[in-house]
Write an enzyme that holds these catalytic residues in place. Structure first.
Site, PDB file in Angstrom:
ATOM      1  N   GLU A 152       0.628   6.195  -7.224  1.00  0.00           N
ATOM      2  CA  GLU A 152       0.652   7.600  -7.688  1.00  0.00           C
ATOM      3  C   GLU A 152       1.866   7.633  -8.344  1.00  0.00           C
ATOM      4  OE1 GLU A 152       0.814  10.630  -4.827  1.00  0.00           O
ATOM      5  OE2 GLU A 152      -1.519  10.828  -4.551  1.00  0.00           O
ATOM      6  N   GLU A 307      -8.389   8.187  -2.242  1.00  0.00           N
ATOM      7  CA  GLU A 307      -8.120   9.679  -1.027  1.00  0.00           C
ATOM      8  C   GLU A 307      -8.633  10.797  -1.040  1.00  0.00           C
ATOM      9  OE1 GLU A 307      -3.192   9.829  -0.808  1.00  0.00           O
ATOM     10  OE2 GLU A 307      -2.886   7.678  -1.724  1.00  0.00           O
TER      11      GLU A 307
HETATM   12  C1  GLA Z   1      -0.441  11.039  -1.750  1.00  0.00           C
HETATM   13  C2  GLA Z   1      -0.449   9.777  -1.005  1.00  0.00           C
HETATM   14  C3  GLA Z   1      -0.444   9.560  -0.122  1.00  0.00           C
HETATM   15  C4  GLA Z   1      -0.109  10.741   1.102  1.00  0.00           C
HETATM   16  C5  GLA Z   1      -1.097  11.793   0.647  1.00  0.00           C
HETATM   17  C6  GLA Z   1      -1.010  13.002   1.283  1.00  0.00           C
HETATM   18  O1  GLA Z   1      -2.046  11.534  -2.263  1.00  0.00           O
HETATM   19  O2  GLA Z   1      -0.880   9.503  -2.625  1.00  0.00           O
HETATM   20  O3  GLA Z   1       0.888   8.386   0.082  1.00  0.00           O
HETATM   21  O4  GLA Z   1       1.606  11.567   0.467  1.00  0.00           O
HETATM   22  O5  GLA Z   1      -0.677  12.144  -0.590  1.00  0.00           O
HETATM   23  O6  GLA Z   1      -1.972  13.508   0.955  1.00  0.00           O
END
Ligand code: GLA
Ligand code: ZN
Length: 685
Positions: A152, A307
């Site tokens: 991210e 995710e």
């Molecule tokens: C983000 C991050 C993860 C985690 C999630 C929690 O998407 O990439 O590492 O922190 O949020 O929702």
């Protein structure tokens, strides 16, 4: 070279064995549990730098070797991350330049994550070193399926290194300060730059500068990503590279995506938070749109849901559990829109740290006897029954233009309507009409290709980049239909207003000019009335709010007019015929009924392909993926009510039951079903 062709839908997610190195029993249990959850892929090492290199130059790979061994034994694929998203303390403290500097000039003290400088040569070289070692060591491992670069990427750094790089980037772009000053209109408030070094702060009052800063940071992110991937591509040719995107507006993701082989997406919709407890449609539309943006970044190529939470998040004020069925529904929604993966954050819930109460496949209880685990396992079984979805496409005849540079320009502008600019919401308001009719939409940005579409919807194209007006003209000349709206054609690429007024270079194509626009508070409505014999599905009196352009036709035909205020009688909807196509202009932000009537009419008149020919029940959607002689039909019920849908012609077999289905399909509340057909009946067309 290893083959990079993906043959199953990835089902798995972030797995952090580096947090559990003192718990060998847990690691053994994990792989047993993962197998029983039908997990086939794990993302490893995302925040593991301190475990991989506990001291400078002291590399520890044995724990990761062990993970690969276990994964290979269990036939689970590894999505291996590069660890740059979180840096070890020794690195941050020994080399302060790697730590990001805020807009306030303060250097970040080394807390949390995602806070490194994108320019620092030290950080780049340290990242290159660890990435090289990872690629050399694991590049040939049979389990390695994909590189997950960093995590991210987000945000800006205002350190001296970044500002100097920005100045160089500007020198290349403008060559001379005169050209830069002209492009920025910087005589405004005496901001004329006479040395490149004077560009040291990103002044909100100079819009061109603000836009360029975001473009530069986008370029810096892309460049950092490219640099991270060099050793990966060198030592593991054939293994695709991704980085996981998420809902931020810091960078133009369409540009960053040029550096990766496949787009990944982290999706955390706020399900079950809507005031209407019976309907999740609003969140479903927004989620669908974001998924389509992911597919759009690589011109329709499948992406990966990297995710999502298997149960609930922990970072909102209130984070409801996903209701039974929602895990499957929202996961299949992602697949329906083009994802070849359903991956979670996280596989096992950690014992400490700020994510210790974030949902996971394996809870602290440590066993499989939970609702979440069972739902994950069941979904994994469903995904396992349709491996050949991977690589299939979503056929679409409608393109909706969504563009980050346009978003930045709209948001930065100080305009008569600051309270309700709502660019993304306006895109959603238009997108929704197709979503609810089961009409697939591709999202393109302002540089995207328009070939092959029948309809292009371009809401609020405030900033018109060079070349776009010509491409829109060619599209319409060639028989396409364009819908543009208020707030179109105000500024050029450096945010200078077009002389000649709005809609700038689209004046000829739209056949109108906008004399001025009224901005009214949210509580105020003005009426829009169809002209007699306007057709186009329009009837009765519509309500409009926020934006009211005062339009003069220059060749276009008015279809509706304002019914109130001093501009009563002036055009509110126009159509211009250009070549073989038509260009519509909507002058005001209209109500849902207008949207329904007008876009419903266009859908019929243009014979836009609908997945289900009959109207869908509210909150129920239908999607198609096709390729390799197969078609996959997804029926998704985003309401908490039962629903029935008549299945389209074709020999549809339900993926889960294997039953051949004809006529009607019943969906439970939050129900979701997938069907396969190997025939291509003409009646589809
Ligand atoms: C983000 C991050 C993860 C985690 C999630 C929690 O998407 O990439 O590492 O922190 O949020 O929702
Ligand atoms: Zn920096």
């Amino acid at each position: 070279m290893k083959s990079s062709k993906q043959t199953v839908i990835f089902h798995g997610g972030d797995y952090n064995p580096d947090q559990w190195l003192g718990y060998p029993d847990v690691l053994s249990e994990d792989f047993v549990l993962m197998k029983s959850a039908n997990i086939n892929a794990v993302s490893v090492g995302i925040f593991a730098w301190a475990a991989l290199e506990p001291e400078e130059g002291n590399f520890q790979f044995s724990w990761l070797d062990d993970v690969f061994d276990r994964a290979e034994k269990s036939k689970i694929r590894v999505i291996l991350a590069t660890p740059s998203g979180g840096k070890p303390n020794w690195l941050a403290l020994k080399y302060p330049e790697v730590r990001r500097v805020g807009r306030d000039g303060l250097r970040e003290p080394q807390q949390r994550r995602h806070n490194h400088c994108l320019t620092s040569p030290v950080y780049r070289s340290k990242v290159r070193e660890i990435n090289t070692r990872l690629a050399q060591r694991y590049g040939d491992r049979p389990a390695l399926a994909l590189w997950h670069v960093s995590n991210e990427y987000l945000g800006y750094c205002y350190c001296d290194l970044c500002l100097a790089a920005f100045q160089n980037w500007l020198k290349e772009r403008y060559q001379t300060l005169d050209r830069l000053n002209d492009a920025y209109w910087s005589r405004f408030w005496s901001h004329t730059f006479t040395e490149w070094e004077q560009i040291r702060t990103i002044d909100d009052s100079i819009h061109g500068l603000g836009l360029d800063w975001k473009r530069f940071m986008t370029a810096q992110c892309a460049d950092f990503l490219r640099a991270e991937a060099i050793p990966l591509r060198e030592h593991s040719p054939g293994i695709p590279v991704t980085t996981n995107f998420h809902p931020i507006d810091d960078y133009d993701y369409f540009r960053v995506a040029e550096e990766i082989d496949v787009v990944s997406w982290d999706s955390y919709p706020e399900w079950h938070a809507h005031p209407d407890p019976l309907d999740e449609s609003d969140i479903a539309v927004e989620t669908a749109f974001r998924l389509d943006v992911c597919r759009g970044m690589k011109s329709g190529k499948p992406f990966l849901l990297m995710e999502c939470t298997p149960s609930q998040v922990n970072w909102r004020q209130v984070s409801p559990l996903r209701r039974p069925g929602m895990l499957r529904l929202s996961s299949l929604q992602a697949v329906a829109h083009g994802s070849d993966a359903v991956c979670y954050f996280q596989i096992r819930k950690g014992r400490g740290g700020s994510e210790k109460f974030h949902g996971a496949v394996i809870d602290h209880a440590g066993h499989a006897n939970t609702r979440t685990f069972r739902e994950v396992a069941a979904l994994g079984a469903t995904l396992g029954r349709m491996p050949d979805v991977t690589g299939t496409r979503v056929p679409a005849k409608v393109a909706l233009v969504f563009d980050w540079e346009n978003l930045w320009a709209i948001n930065a502008s100080q305009s008569p309507q600051n309270a309700h600019k709502e660019y993304r919401e306006t895109c959603l308001h238009h997108y929704r009409e197709f979503w609810r009719r089961g009409i697939a939409v591709d999202i393109v940005n302002a540089r995207g290709g328009l070939d092959g579409y029948d309809l292009v919807v371009a809401p609020m194209l405030h900033l018109l980049p060079d070349g776009l007006p010509e491409r829109l003209e060619a599209f319409v000349d060639g028989g396409g239909t364009l819908v543009a709206t208020y707030q179109t054609g105000y500024v050029n690429e450096t945010d200078l207003c077009f002389t000649g007024g709005a809609p700038g270079p689209l004046r000829r194509l739209l056949g109108i000019r906008v004399e001025e626009f009224d901005a009214l508070p949210d509580s105020v409505r003005r009426s829009v009335v169809p002209r007699p014999s306007a057709g186009h599905g329009l009837s009765g009196v519509y309500e409009a709010r926020h934006f009211f352009d005062i339009v003069h036709c220059e060749g276009a035909e008015p279809l509706a007019e304002y019914g109130s205020d001093f501009y009563a009688g002036s055009p509110a909807l126009t159509v211009n015929t250009c070549g073989r196509g038509r260009a519509y202009y909507i002058s005001s932000r209209n109500d849902d009924r207008f949207q329904g009537d007008f876009f419903g009419y266009l859908a019929g008149a243009l014979h836009l392909p609908r997945v289900i020919p009959a109207p869908l029940p509210p909150g129920v959607t239908a999607h198609l993926r096709e390729g390799g002689g197969e078609r996959f039909l997804f029926l998704l019920n985003f309401t908490h009510r039962d629903a029935a849908v008549s299945i389209p012609p074709g020999a549809w077999r339900e993926i889960d039951s294997g039953a051949l289905v004809e006529d009607e399909v019943r969906l439970d509340p939050l129900g979701s079903k997938v069907f396969r057909s190997s025939r291509h009946p003409e009646s589809w067309k």
